[in-house]
Design a protein around this motif. Sequence first.
Motif, PDB file in Angstrom:
ATOM      1  N   ARG A  46       0.818  -1.206   0.000  1.00  0.00           N
ATOM      2  CA  ARG A  46       0.000   0.000   0.000  1.00  0.00           C
ATOM      3  C   ARG A  46       0.860   1.268   0.000  1.00  0.00           C
ATOM      4  O   ARG A  46       0.339   2.368   0.151  1.00  0.00           O
ATOM      5  N   GLY A  47       2.170   1.092  -0.134  1.00  0.00           N
ATOM      6  CA  GLY A  47       3.068   2.233  -0.152  1.00  0.00           C
ATOM      7  C   GLY A  47       3.272   2.870   1.206  1.00  0.00           C
ATOM      8  O   GLY A  47       3.701   4.021   1.305  1.00  0.00           O
ATOM      9  N   LEU A  48       2.983   2.139   2.271  1.00  0.00           N
ATOM     10  CA  LEU A  48       3.116   2.637   3.636  1.00  0.00           C
ATOM     11  C   LEU A  48       4.259   1.918   4.341  1.00  0.00           C
ATOM     12  O   LEU A  48       4.707   0.856   3.908  1.00  0.00           O
ATOM     13  N   ALA A  49       4.712   2.506   5.459  1.00  0.00           N
ATOM     14  CA  ALA A  49       5.836   1.912   6.179  1.00  0.00           C
ATOM     15  C   ALA A  49       5.722   2.234   7.662  1.00  0.00           C
ATOM     16  O   ALA A  49       5.126   3.240   8.067  1.00  0.00           O
ATOM     17  N   LEU A  50       6.319   1.388   8.467  1.00  0.00           N
ATOM     18  CA  LEU A  50       6.366   1.607   9.911  1.00  0.00           C
ATOM     19  C   LEU A  50       7.435   2.625  10.265  1.00  0.00           C
ATOM     20  O   LEU A  50       8.503   2.671   9.653  1.00  0.00           O
ATOM     21  N   SER A  51       7.136   3.428  11.279  1.00  0.00           N
ATOM     22  CA  SER A  51       8.115   4.370  11.815  1.00  0.00           C
ATOM     23  C   SER A  51       8.684   3.909  13.149  1.00  0.00           C
ATOM     24  O   SER A  51       9.816   4.240  13.494  1.00  0.00           O
ATOM     25  N   ILE A 184      10.239   0.179  -3.545  1.00  0.00           N
ATOM     26  CA  ILE A 184      11.043  -1.015  -3.783  1.00  0.00           C
ATOM     27  C   ILE A 184      12.422  -0.818  -3.167  1.00  0.00           C
ATOM     28  O   ILE A 184      12.828   0.305  -2.845  1.00  0.00           O
ATOM     29  N   GLU A 185      13.114  -1.911  -2.974  1.00  0.00           N
ATOM     30  CA  GLU A 185      14.503  -1.883  -2.512  1.00  0.00           C
ATOM     31  C   GLU A 185      15.382  -2.560  -3.546  1.00  0.00           C
ATOM     32  O   GLU A 185      14.990  -3.565  -4.143  1.00  0.00           O
ATOM     33  N   PRO A 210      17.381  12.879  -2.313  1.00  0.00           N
ATOM     34  CA  PRO A 210      16.792  13.112  -0.989  1.00  0.00           C
ATOM     35  C   PRO A 210      15.531  12.312  -0.715  1.00  0.00           C
ATOM     36  O   PRO A 210      15.148  12.152   0.453  1.00  0.00           O
ATOM     37  N   ASN A 211      14.894  11.789  -1.750  1.00  0.00           N
ATOM     38  CA  ASN A 211      13.660  11.034  -1.559  1.00  0.00           C
ATOM     39  C   ASN A 211      13.894   9.533  -1.401  1.00  0.00           C
ATOM     40  O   ASN A 211      12.937   8.775  -1.246  1.00  0.00           O
ATOM     41  N   LEU A 212      15.147   9.120  -1.448  1.00  0.00           N
ATOM     42  CA  LEU A 212      15.473   7.708  -1.253  1.00  0.00           C
ATOM     43  C   LEU A 212      15.965   7.467   0.167  1.00  0.00           C
ATOM     44  O   LEU A 212      16.565   8.342   0.796  1.00  0.00           O
ATOM     45  N   ARG A 213      15.704   6.271   0.658  1.00  0.00           N
ATOM     46  CA  ARG A 213      16.282   5.850   1.943  1.00  0.00           C
ATOM     47  C   ARG A 213      17.518   5.004   1.640  1.00  0.00           C
ATOM     48  O   ARG A 213      17.426   3.897   1.154  1.00  0.00           O
ATOM     49  N   LEU A 214      18.679   5.563   1.920  1.00  0.00           N
ATOM     50  CA  LEU A 214      19.939   4.866   1.698  1.00  0.00           C
ATOM     51  C   LEU A 214      20.220   3.946   2.879  1.00  0.00           C
ATOM     52  O   LEU A 214      19.991   4.317   4.032  1.00  0.00           O
ATOM     53  N   PHE A 215      20.699   2.742   2.614  1.00  0.00           N
ATOM     54  CA  PHE A 215      21.093   1.862   3.712  1.00  0.00           C
ATOM     55  C   PHE A 215      22.420   1.188   3.409  1.00  0.00           C
ATOM     56  O   PHE A 215      22.765   0.921   2.253  1.00  0.00           O
ATOM     57  N   SER A 216      23.177   0.947   4.459  1.00  0.00           N
ATOM     58  CA  SER A 216      24.484   0.306   4.356  1.00  0.00           C
ATOM     59  C   SER A 216      24.604  -0.702   5.492  1.00  0.00           C
ATOM     60  O   SER A 216      24.496  -0.346   6.670  1.00  0.00           O
ATOM     61  N   GLU A 229      26.627  -4.468   2.175  1.00  0.00           N
ATOM     62  CA  GLU A 229      25.389  -4.453   1.406  1.00  0.00           C
ATOM     63  C   GLU A 229      24.945  -2.993   1.307  1.00  0.00           C
ATOM     64  O   GLU A 229      24.570  -2.377   2.304  1.00  0.00           O
ATOM     65  N   LEU A 230      25.010  -2.446   0.121  1.00  0.00           N
ATOM     66  CA  LEU A 230      24.705  -1.037  -0.111  1.00  0.00           C
ATOM     67  C   LEU A 230      23.481  -0.943  -1.011  1.00  0.00           C
ATOM     68  O   LEU A 230      23.439  -1.576  -2.073  1.00  0.00           O
ATOM     69  N   GLY A 231      22.489  -0.182  -0.579  1.00  0.00           N
ATOM     70  CA  GLY A 231      21.278  -0.117  -1.383  1.00  0.00           C
ATOM     71  C   GLY A 231      20.422   1.075  -1.051  1.00  0.00           C
ATOM     72  O   GLY A 231      20.779   1.941  -0.244  1.00  0.00           O
ATOM     73  N   ALA A 232      19.251   1.127  -1.683  1.00  0.00           N
ATOM     74  CA  ALA A 232      18.330   2.246  -1.491  1.00  0.00           C
ATOM     75  C   ALA A 232      16.901   1.750  -1.618  1.00  0.00           C
ATOM     76  O   ALA A 232      16.615   0.764  -2.304  1.00  0.00           O
ATOM     77  N   GLU A 233      16.001   2.471  -0.958  1.00  0.00           N
ATOM     78  CA  GLU A 233      14.574   2.181  -1.012  1.00  0.00           C
ATOM     79  C   GLU A 233      13.829   3.435  -1.420  1.00  0.00           C
ATOM     80  O   GLU A 233      14.165   4.540  -0.979  1.00  0.00           O
ATOM     81  N   GLY A 234      12.825   3.264  -2.267  1.00  0.00           N
ATOM     82  CA  GLY A 234      12.014   4.397  -2.685  1.00  0.00           C
ATOM     83  C   GLY A 234      11.206   4.047  -3.919  1.00  0.00           C
ATOM     84  O   GLY A 234      10.968   2.868  -4.204  1.00  0.00           O
ATOM     85  N   LYS A 235      10.804   5.064  -4.674  1.00  0.00           N
ATOM     86  CA  LYS A 235      10.058   4.826  -5.904  1.00  0.00           C
ATOM     87  C   LYS A 235      10.975   4.208  -6.950  1.00  0.00           C
ATOM     88  O   LYS A 235      12.170   4.501  -7.011  1.00  0.00           O
ATOM     89  N   LYS A 236      10.382   3.362  -7.784  1.00  0.00           N
ATOM     90  CA  LYS A 236      11.147   2.501  -8.673  1.00  0.00           C
ATOM     91  C   LYS A 236      12.151   3.266  -9.533  1.00  0.00           C
ATOM     92  O   LYS A 236      13.332   2.901  -9.588  1.00  0.00           O
TER      93      LYS A 236
END
Length: 261
Positions: A46-51, A184-185, A210-216, A229-236
Amino acid sequence: MATENTHNSSTAQPLTIGLIIIGDEVLSGKRQDRHLHNANKLLRPRGLALSWVKILGDEPNRLEATLRESFASGDCVFCFGGIGATPDDRTRQCAAKALGVSLERHPEAVAEIEAQFGEAAYPQRVKMADYPQGAQVIPNFFNRVPGFSISHHHFMPGFPKMSEPMMKWVLDTYYEEYFCEQKIEKAILIHNGQESEWIEFMEAFEKAYPNLRLFSLPKITDEGKRLIELGAEGKKEQVIAGLDKMIAEVEARGLVWERLY
């Protein structure tokens, strides 16, 4: 004190969602939590996420204080557990105290419990229809003992088989206006990498996207090999562009890498 559950998307404010998982058996490890997994399974499409997530025992003072804080936050909160009729189920009572209202027997909940159990609803099972004043019922598709909603908090049983379809109903009933494109991730695995070597790149990446969530996520194998493991989450479209940027940087550094997902 607001008791309605609708939100106004015209404020353009994101929906902040939290979970409160309640039960001594979860804290002690006697029961493994499944609510977090199930919540993400419902939210992500649904395009939602936990905080945030909190796990609490059945101790009433801490539970009441936590609920008072979360009611004041304005967050959308899904609460699991402690709404039964036994003395160790204290969530209904603590929610009422946190809101400063009394418990009252909800006629719609009574009707559901009577329809399920008949005369056996009395004198104990019907106590599960006692909600904080102003609450609305959440239908229980498993055994017809409802949960309840009040002040953007949604209280459901601790049994995942019951609570998962109840949470789905709440989302689709009250929060459809917040549904959006599923995020997506995508990630790569960098071999022989140190996180400290990538800090400047990651800082620049966050400014560029700025609209992506970067993770390492650093990893060390049993053989002592270091991986990132380097990646990002956000719109495709943005994620694909961001991943291409990562790959270009890895290859420019002459490092070995592989695509994970």
